[in-house]
Motif scaffolding. Structure first.
Motif, mmCIF file in Angstrom:
data_model
loop_
_atom_site.group_PDB
_atom_site.id
_atom_site.type_symbol
_atom_site.label_atom_id
_atom_site.label_comp_id
_atom_site.label_asym_id
_atom_site.label_seq_id
_atom_site.Cartn_x
_atom_site.Cartn_y
_atom_site.Cartn_z
ATOM 1 N N ILE A 46 15.135 4.479 -12.179
ATOM 2 C CA ILE A 46 14.392 5.678 -11.773
ATOM 3 C C ILE A 46 14.120 6.574 -12.976
ATOM 4 O O ILE A 46 14.994 6.806 -13.816
ATOM 5 N N GLY A 47 12.900 7.063 -13.063
ATOM 6 C CA GLY A 47 12.517 8.028 -14.084
ATOM 7 C C GLY A 47 11.556 9.045 -13.487
ATOM 8 O O GLY A 47 11.232 8.986 -12.301
ATOM 9 N N GLU A 48 11.103 9.966 -14.318
ATOM 10 C CA GLU A 48 10.151 10.978 -13.859
ATOM 11 C C GLU A 48 8.725 10.507 -14.145
ATOM 12 O O GLU A 48 8.462 9.817 -15.131
ATOM 13 N N ILE A 49 7.792 10.886 -13.270
ATOM 14 C CA ILE A 49 6.387 10.538 -13.463
ATOM 15 C C ILE A 49 5.757 11.552 -14.420
ATOM 16 O O ILE A 49 5.875 12.765 -14.229
ATOM 17 N N PHE A 50 5.056 11.028 -15.438
ATOM 18 C CA PHE A 50 4.352 11.853 -16.416
ATOM 19 C C PHE A 50 2.883 11.425 -16.455
ATOM 20 O O PHE A 50 2.571 10.251 -16.356
ATOM 21 N N MET A 51 1.986 12.403 -16.612
ATOM 22 C CA MET A 51 0.569 12.104 -16.766
ATOM 23 C C MET A 51 -0.002 12.898 -17.930
ATOM 24 O O MET A 51 0.548 13.923 -18.316
ATOM 25 N N ARG A 52 -1.146 12.415 -18.438
ATOM 26 C CA ARG A 52 -1.896 13.216 -19.396
ATOM 27 C C ARG A 52 -3.355 12.771 -19.391
ATOM 28 O O ARG A 52 -3.683 11.650 -18.993
ATOM 29 N N GLY A 53 -4.213 13.696 -19.808
ATOM 30 C CA GLY A 53 -5.639 13.389 -19.864
ATOM 31 C C GLY A 53 -6.466 14.467 -19.205
ATOM 32 O O GLY A 53 -5.999 15.584 -18.933
ATOM 33 N N ASN A 54 -7.721 14.134 -18.916
ATOM 34 C CA ASN A 54 -8.680 15.115 -18.404
ATOM 35 C C ASN A 54 -8.419 15.557 -16.976
ATOM 36 O O ASN A 54 -8.999 16.540 -16.516
ATOM 37 N N LEU A 55 -7.579 14.816 -16.256
ATOM 38 C CA LEU A 55 -7.275 15.193 -14.878
ATOM 39 C C LEU A 55 -6.013 16.038 -14.774
ATOM 40 O O LEU A 55 -5.433 16.159 -13.701
ATOM 41 N N VAL A 56 -5.611 16.620 -15.873
ATOM 42 C CA VAL A 56 -4.479 17.547 -15.876
ATOM 43 C C VAL A 56 -5.026 18.964 -16.042
ATOM 44 O O VAL A 56 -5.956 19.194 -16.813
ATOM 45 N N LYS A 105 0.816 -1.217 0.000
ATOM 46 C CA LYS A 105 0.000 0.000 0.000
ATOM 47 C C LYS A 105 0.850 1.267 0.000
ATOM 48 O O LYS A 105 0.341 2.341 -0.328
ATOM 49 N N ALA A 106 2.108 1.158 0.361
ATOM 50 C CA ALA A 106 2.977 2.338 0.386
ATOM 51 C C ALA A 106 3.369 2.770 -1.022
ATOM 52 O O ALA A 106 3.869 3.875 -1.216
ATOM 53 N N ARG A 107 3.117 1.918 -2.017
ATOM 54 C CA ARG A 107 3.394 2.305 -3.407
ATOM 55 C C ARG A 107 2.303 3.263 -3.893
ATOM 56 O O ARG A 107 1.168 3.218 -3.436
ATOM 57 N N GLN A 108 2.672 4.121 -4.846
ATOM 58 C CA GLN A 108 1.687 5.085 -5.354
ATOM 59 C C GLN A 108 0.660 4.412 -6.254
ATOM 60 O O GLN A 108 -0.491 4.790 -6.255
ATOM 61 N N GLY A 109 1.083 3.404 -7.050
ATOM 62 C CA GLY A 109 0.105 2.591 -7.746
ATOM 63 C C GLY A 109 -0.045 2.831 -9.227
ATOM 64 O O GLY A 109 0.934 2.954 -9.979
ATOM 65 N N VAL A 110 -1.307 2.929 -9.641
ATOM 66 C CA VAL A 110 -1.668 2.979 -11.059
ATOM 67 C C VAL A 110 -2.589 4.167 -11.302
ATOM 68 O O VAL A 110 -3.058 4.807 -10.360
ATOM 69 N N LYS A 111 -2.878 4.434 -12.564
ATOM 70 C CA LYS A 111 -3.707 5.596 -12.881
ATOM 71 C C LYS A 111 -5.114 5.433 -12.311
ATOM 72 O O LYS A 111 -5.664 4.332 -12.258
ATOM 73 N N ALA A 112 -5.694 6.550 -11.874
ATOM 74 C CA ALA A 112 -7.069 6.566 -11.383
ATOM 75 C C ALA A 112 -8.025 6.316 -12.547
ATOM 76 O O ALA A 112 -7.634 6.444 -13.718
ATOM 77 N N PRO A 113 -9.289 5.962 -12.259
ATOM 78 C CA PRO A 113 -10.213 5.606 -13.337
ATOM 79 C C PRO A 113 -10.353 6.646 -14.442
ATOM 80 O O PRO A 113 -10.543 6.288 -15.605
ATOM 81 N N MET A 114 -10.271 7.931 -14.088
ATOM 82 C CA MET A 114 -10.510 8.965 -15.093
ATOM 83 C C MET A 114 -9.238 9.611 -15.637
ATOM 84 O O MET A 114 -9.310 10.587 -16.379
ATOM 85 N N LEU A 115 -8.064 9.091 -15.261
ATOM 86 C CA LEU A 115 -6.807 9.600 -15.828
ATOM 87 C C LEU A 115 -6.505 8.830 -17.101
ATOM 88 O O LEU A 115 -6.578 7.600 -17.124
ATOM 89 N N GLU A 116 -6.162 9.543 -18.167
ATOM 90 C CA GLU A 116 -5.973 8.904 -19.465
ATOM 91 C C GLU A 116 -4.714 8.051 -19.515
ATOM 92 O O GLU A 116 -4.735 6.916 -19.986
ATOM 93 N N ASP A 117 -3.592 8.599 -19.027
ATOM 94 C CA ASP A 117 -2.348 7.839 -19.154
ATOM 95 C C ASP A 117 -1.349 8.262 -18.084
ATOM 96 O O ASP A 117 -1.370 9.406 -17.603
ATOM 97 N N LEU A 118 -0.472 7.327 -17.754
ATOM 98 C CA LEU A 118 0.536 7.514 -16.705
ATOM 99 C C LEU A 118 1.779 6.747 -17.120
ATOM 100 O O LEU A 118 1.686 5.613 -17.591
ATOM 101 N N MET A 119 2.942 7.368 -16.981
ATOM 102 C CA MET A 119 4.174 6.622 -17.267
ATOM 103 C C MET A 119 5.324 7.152 -16.405
ATOM 104 O O MET A 119 5.279 8.269 -15.877
ATOM 105 N N VAL A 120 6.332 6.316 -16.261
ATOM 106 C CA VAL A 120 7.600 6.714 -15.655
ATOM 107 C C VAL A 120 8.631 6.627 -16.769
ATOM 108 O O VAL A 120 8.785 5.576 -17.404
ATOM 109 N N ALA A 121 9.313 7.734 -17.031
ATOM 110 C CA ALA A 121 10.164 7.785 -18.216
ATOM 111 C C ALA A 121 11.378 8.680 -17.997
ATOM 112 O O ALA A 121 11.446 9.455 -17.033
ATOM 113 N N ASP A 122 12.305 8.565 -18.896
ATOM 114 C CA ASP A 122 13.468 9.451 -18.912
ATOM 115 C C ASP A 122 12.968 10.879 -19.154
ATOM 116 O O ASP A 122 12.236 11.119 -20.119
ATOM 117 N N PRO A 123 13.331 11.839 -18.311
ATOM 118 C CA PRO A 123 12.790 13.195 -18.447
ATOM 119 C C PRO A 123 13.223 13.923 -19.712
ATOM 120 O O PRO A 123 12.558 14.878 -20.123
#
Length: 544
Positions: free
Chosen positions: A391-401, A360-378
């Motif tokens: 290790i990479g940077e967390i990136f998101m995109r979609g309607n919750l941005v 449970k201490a992990r952040q997890g996966v995208k929420a139901p209404m988030l389009e996309d989530l990735m960990v990538a080279d910045p």
């Protein structure tokens, strides 16, 4: 007859019958219609139904419009978690204006900057912050209408304003025919980042994102119908993670809490049968370490959602041992609050409580209404392997941005470079796809060429039976470049030494990751319970 034109676009146009702009304001209208008598808000002995709440919101929105407030105008509020602030999340956008809930812990200079930058036309102020806002208004080159929120449970401070909230309600029409936004992309709220490295940035939310994140909360947390929610989380923080709108969608009950105190929290959980509340890990830790006698008598199921700094597994374990179910989420002001969550799997139920807490201490996966989530080279935006190490940077995109930063196109463009929102948080991705934050990019400790996660070191420190609070930052070092410096608040009555802490860490993790310096005392925090690491970094450099 075959035509080259897409047949699904011929004569199938968007119109009033088949399309409406998404807005969380519709949740309030439905709640008042379907469950008019169900309790919407509780504050002390005061209780109001959803019907009463809807009427008050319509009155306030009407009164604002009569005073010339409408689309493109900003209405600010500086107050604790009160029913009036809850109502403002509906009434202000019902008038067409944009709600700006301001962090009550800011100083007058920061508040003055926000009020001026937002071109505030109206400001709602509760008396605890009256003197602070008066000082801020003297610094700012604006002259907004000041409305006094009166709280019958609090008499300290200085009431300011030319009219009270209740007096303004009397000016409004209880049957006010408010209009939904012309476009769901229209701004609904404005939230400012903390501004620890410069002036705060104004994060603009739109109706569509607010609607979808409110529903995302309901779905991902299994809130069901008529949840009873306690406001330990400030409503000024990402609009209370969008929970004012979630409560309208689920027709729940909003229970106010003016000040976060462990005894009051436990009292309200028992008295109001609270089944949902949110809080930073520091709040959970406070509840874990409260005297046993005030924890007794909770016999119903309680869920807590936590985010902020990554919660140490030991903190989650403490809550679970009390029978309080923890959901760990992650997000930023720029993502409407929680947009990532540690979704639970039934197959994990048979694990030990220690292993459950670690998962449970992990952040997890995208929420139901988030389009996309990735960990990538910045730099390259190339996703990292799911090895739990890279290790990479967390990136998101979609309607919750967010829509973007107010009056700050260069920073907006930079944050959206490559078609993704750049979070600035560093994480790994595990084999099952779940992400786990290792640090903010500015908090990673590079010692002798090795990366040390301050969060990992903090997790070990929280396992020490005498540690109440802990934070780790980098300290400059002539030999290693940087070394970990631990700041610790011991539990009451505990006696800890620097040598004991360092040896405990060396025994529970790679020796090079252990703190080289340990400082005991209080830890500086923000109003949402986050430890202010920028302050600790300054203190670390002052330590010999």
């Amino acid at each position: 007859m075959i035509t080259s034109q897409n047949p699904y676009e011929i004569g199938l146009d968007k119109n009033q019958a088949n399309y409406a702009a998404l807005t969380p304001l519709s949740f309030l209208e439905r709640a008042a219609f379907v469950y008019p008598d169900h309790t919407a808000t509780v504050h002390g002995d005061a209780r109001r139904s959803w019907s009463e709440t809807y009427t008050r919101c319509r009155r306030f929105a009407s009164a604002l419009q009569q005073r010339g407030i409408g689309k493109g105008d900003t209405v600010s509020v500086i107050a604790p978690n009160l029913p009036e602030v809850f109502e403002a999340h509906f009434s202000v956008p019902m008038s067409g204006a944009v709600l700006n809930a301001i962090n009550v812990r800011l100083d007058a200079e920061a508040i003055a900057f926000i009020l001026q930058h937002a071109e505030c036309k109206v400001v709602l102020v509760e008396r605890e912050f009256g003197a602070l806002v008066k000082q801020a208004l003297e610094m700012a080159d604006i002259d907004p209408l000041v409305i006094a929120i009166e709280d019958f449970t609090f008499t300290e401070g200085e009431q300011i304003g030319s009219i009270t909230y209740d007096e303004l309600l009397l000016e409004g029409d209880p049957e006010f025919a408010w209009q939904p936004p012309e476009d769901e992309w229209d701004a609904i709220t404005l939230n400012y980042t903390s501004g620890t490295t410069g002036d705060p940035k104004g994060v603009v939310y739109h109706h569509r994102g607010a609607y979808l994140n409110a529903m995302s909360n309901v779905v991902s947390w299994d809130m069901g119908r008529h949840p009873k929610y306690l406001w330990t989380l400030p409503m000024f923080h990402c609009n209370g993670w969008c929970f004012p709108w979630s409560l309208a969608a689920s027709v729940g009950t909003s229970v106010s809490l003016r000040h976060v105190r462990e005894e009051k929290i436990y009292d309200l959980i028992r008295a109001e049968k609270i089944d949902h509340f949110c809080g930073a890990p520091i709040v959970l830790n406070m509840l874990n370490n409260a005297p046993d006698e005030i924890k007794q008598g909770i016999e119903h199921k309680v869920k807590v959602m936590t985010a902020g700094a990554a919660p140490p597994a030991a903190v989650i374990q403490g809550m679970e041992e009390m029978g309080i179910d923890v959901t760990h989420v992650y997000g930023l002001t720029e993502t409407y609050g929680p947009s990532v969550l540690c979704a639970w799997h039934d197959k994990w139920d048979d694990n030990s409580i220690e292993e459950k807490a670690r998962l449970k201490a992990r952040q997890g996966v995208k929420a139901p209404m988030l389009e996309d989530l990735m960990v990538a080279d910045p730099d390259t935006l190339e996703p990292v392997p799911q090895d739990g190490e890279t290790i990479g940077e967390i990136f998101m995109r979609g309607n919750l941005v967010m829509k973007g930063y107010l009056k700050n196109k260069p920073t907006t463009d930079a944050s959206f470079a490559g078609g993704w929102f750049h979070s600035g948080d560093l994480a790994v991705r595990h084999e099952d796809g779940y992400i786990e934050i290792k640090d903010r990019s500015k908090d990673i400790i590079i010692s002798g060429g090795e990366n040390i996660s301050s969060i990992e070191v903090e997790g070990v420190l929280y396992r020490h039976p005498d540690v109440l609070e802990a934070a780790v930052v980098a300290k400059l070092d002539d030999k290693w470049g940087e070394v970990p410096c631990a700041f610790i608040k011991p539990k009451p009555g505990a006696s800890l030494t620097e040598a004991e802490v360092i040896e405990f860490c060396r025994s529970n993790m790679a020796r090079f990751k252990a703190p080289k310096v340990v400082v005991f005392g209080e830890l500086p925090k923000t109003s949402t319970g986050k430890i202010q690491k920028f302050v600790l970094r300054q203190r670390a450099e002052a330590e010999e």
